[in-house]
Design an enzyme around this catalytic site. Sequence first.
Site, PDB file in Angstrom:
ATOM      1  N   CYS A   6       4.989   1.442  11.232  1.00  0.00           N
ATOM      2  CA  CYS A   6       5.853   2.094  10.243  1.00  0.00           C
ATOM      3  C   CYS A   6       6.694   3.204  10.844  1.00  0.00           C
ATOM      4  O   CYS A   6       7.625   3.694  10.212  1.00  0.00           O
ATOM      5  CB  CYS A   6       5.013   2.637   9.090  1.00  0.00           C
ATOM      6  N   HIS A  27      -0.489  -8.223   3.114  1.00  0.00           N
ATOM      7  CA  HIS A  27      -0.175  -8.716   4.456  1.00  0.00           C
ATOM      8  C   HIS A  27      -1.108  -8.177   5.536  1.00  0.00           C
ATOM      9  O   HIS A  27      -0.983  -8.544   6.703  1.00  0.00           O
ATOM     10  CB  HIS A  27       1.286  -8.410   4.817  1.00  0.00           C
ATOM     11  N   GLN A  41      -6.131  -0.925   5.852  1.00  0.00           N
ATOM     12  CA  GLN A  41      -6.709  -1.565   7.033  1.00  0.00           C
ATOM     13  C   GLN A  41      -8.130  -2.077   6.809  1.00  0.00           C
ATOM     14  O   GLN A  41      -8.704  -2.697   7.706  1.00  0.00           O
ATOM     15  CB  GLN A  41      -6.707  -0.586   8.214  1.00  0.00           C
ATOM     16  N   THR A  88       9.773  -7.370 -12.721  1.00  0.00           N
ATOM     17  CA  THR A  88       9.264  -8.737 -12.794  1.00  0.00           C
ATOM     18  C   THR A  88       8.202  -8.960 -11.725  1.00  0.00           C
ATOM     19  O   THR A  88       8.399  -8.652 -10.550  1.00  0.00           O
ATOM     20  CB  THR A  88      10.408  -9.750 -12.593  1.00  0.00           C
ATOM     21  N   ASN A 105      -5.483   3.228  11.063  1.00  0.00           N
ATOM     22  CA  ASN A 105      -4.649   2.128  11.541  1.00  0.00           C
ATOM     23  C   ASN A 105      -4.421   2.154  13.044  1.00  0.00           C
ATOM     24  O   ASN A 105      -4.158   1.120  13.665  1.00  0.00           O
ATOM     25  CB  ASN A 105      -3.298   2.140  10.819  1.00  0.00           C
ATOM     26  N   SER A 158      -2.700  -3.638   0.867  1.00  0.00           N
ATOM     27  CA  SER A 158      -1.567  -4.540   1.057  1.00  0.00           C
ATOM     28  C   SER A 158      -2.052  -5.951   1.325  1.00  0.00           C
ATOM     29  O   SER A 158      -3.008  -6.150   2.087  1.00  0.00           O
ATOM     30  CB  SER A 158      -0.697  -4.088   2.238  1.00  0.00           C
ATOM     31  N   ALA A 179       0.811  -1.218   0.000  1.00  0.00           N
ATOM     32  CA  ALA A 179       0.000   0.000   0.000  1.00  0.00           C
ATOM     33  C   ALA A 179       0.842   1.264   0.000  1.00  0.00           C
ATOM     34  O   ALA A 179       0.427   2.294  -0.546  1.00  0.00           O
ATOM     35  CB  ALA A 179      -0.940  -0.003   1.202  1.00  0.00           C
ATOM     36  N   THR A 180       2.017   1.225   0.605  1.00  0.00           N
ATOM     37  CA  THR A 180       2.878   2.416   0.607  1.00  0.00           C
ATOM     38  C   THR A 180       3.247   2.809  -0.813  1.00  0.00           C
ATOM     39  O   THR A 180       3.130   3.980  -1.207  1.00  0.00           O
ATOM     40  CB  THR A 180       4.145   2.169   1.440  1.00  0.00           C
TER      41      THR A 180
END
Length: 376
Positions: A327, A202, A180, A242, A152, A200, A71-72
């Site tokens: 973060c 994760h 989130q 890639t 978050n 994201s 997401a960043t």
Amino acid sequence: MAVYLDCNATTPVEPEVQELVVRYFSENVGNAGSRTHEFGQQAKNAVQTAREQVASLVAAKPDEVLFTSGATESNNIALLGLTRHGEQTGRQHIVSTAIEHKAVLEPLEVLERRGFEVTLVPPDADGLVPAERVLEAIRSDTLAVSVMHVNNETGVTQPVAEIAAGLEEQHPYLHVDAAQSFGKVVDELKSPRIDLISASSHKVYGPIGVGVLIARRRRYRRPPLEPLIHGGGQERGLRPGTLPTPLIAGFGLAAELAEKNNKARREKCLAIRRQALAALQPLGIRLHGNEERLVPHVLNLSIDGLDSEAVMLSLKGLAAVSNGSACTSTSYEPSHVLQAMGLSDNEVQGAIRFSWCHLTPDVDWAAIRNTISGLQ
């Protein structure tokens, strides 16, 4: 062994997803850009399946799904990628909020250094940024509106659906940082008026290292984004390099499972929340965030007279919790989110975030309460 209660930082991986990722790393080897043999075609098919799975979750089209590292990076492409269009059209004003993640606030600082003007709308004391306040900040030269979906730190759901409805046919691009909420708060992200969505893997029980930028067409036109890096032409030239097929395949399956199991996961998280509140309320906790808009898997709270560092230290070996965004944890600073909400210095310094998920094992909330009580 300590129970993991920091799922807003990163979630455990679904067992089915882990199995798929390992298979693509060990058996189904191939580069999705290799067109000369069956291994490349197999990888390409896996990526396409993942595009369909991710797109389905937010009612987008597969070709509107651009895979990134997370997401960043997606936030950076969404905001900085509009720079030239803003300069060419004279629309150099951005509306955002004071409670955004650093992955949005720092790109906005870059835009300010490039001559853009940024309006950060403050939250109310309960952590909610009213939709009408965001819409009132829009001007004729506003290029984009960027609002996170779920905060978050507090877990408060922001009114992105109301903002999208209020924009209607107005010109600004609407970007939502859904790191989130992706796969958790599903329906609101299906609004066709949301032009750009960042997420994201994760944070939705998939592998770390892959994310998505969904760039919806509006009236058949894609958002006028430009790449931040160059070389290779992958992902419509917006994110060359890639493609990490194993991670993308895992993300796709994670998205499919999130759509399929959303209700059951929510019920499990609500049950944990009820247990947590019942156990912790005797400590005299103060919750930070609009309780009616809290997602079911997050509690941000403070206890009079207790510092968050002392609480986390006391819980070591029992529960892994947080006192802010992962973060920025390497150089701890007081939470800009809680400060924007007008909390006192003591409340900010004492704030603890508990976050869990449907994969969280049974939590001994009584032991957590008793340990914290020993500090009072």
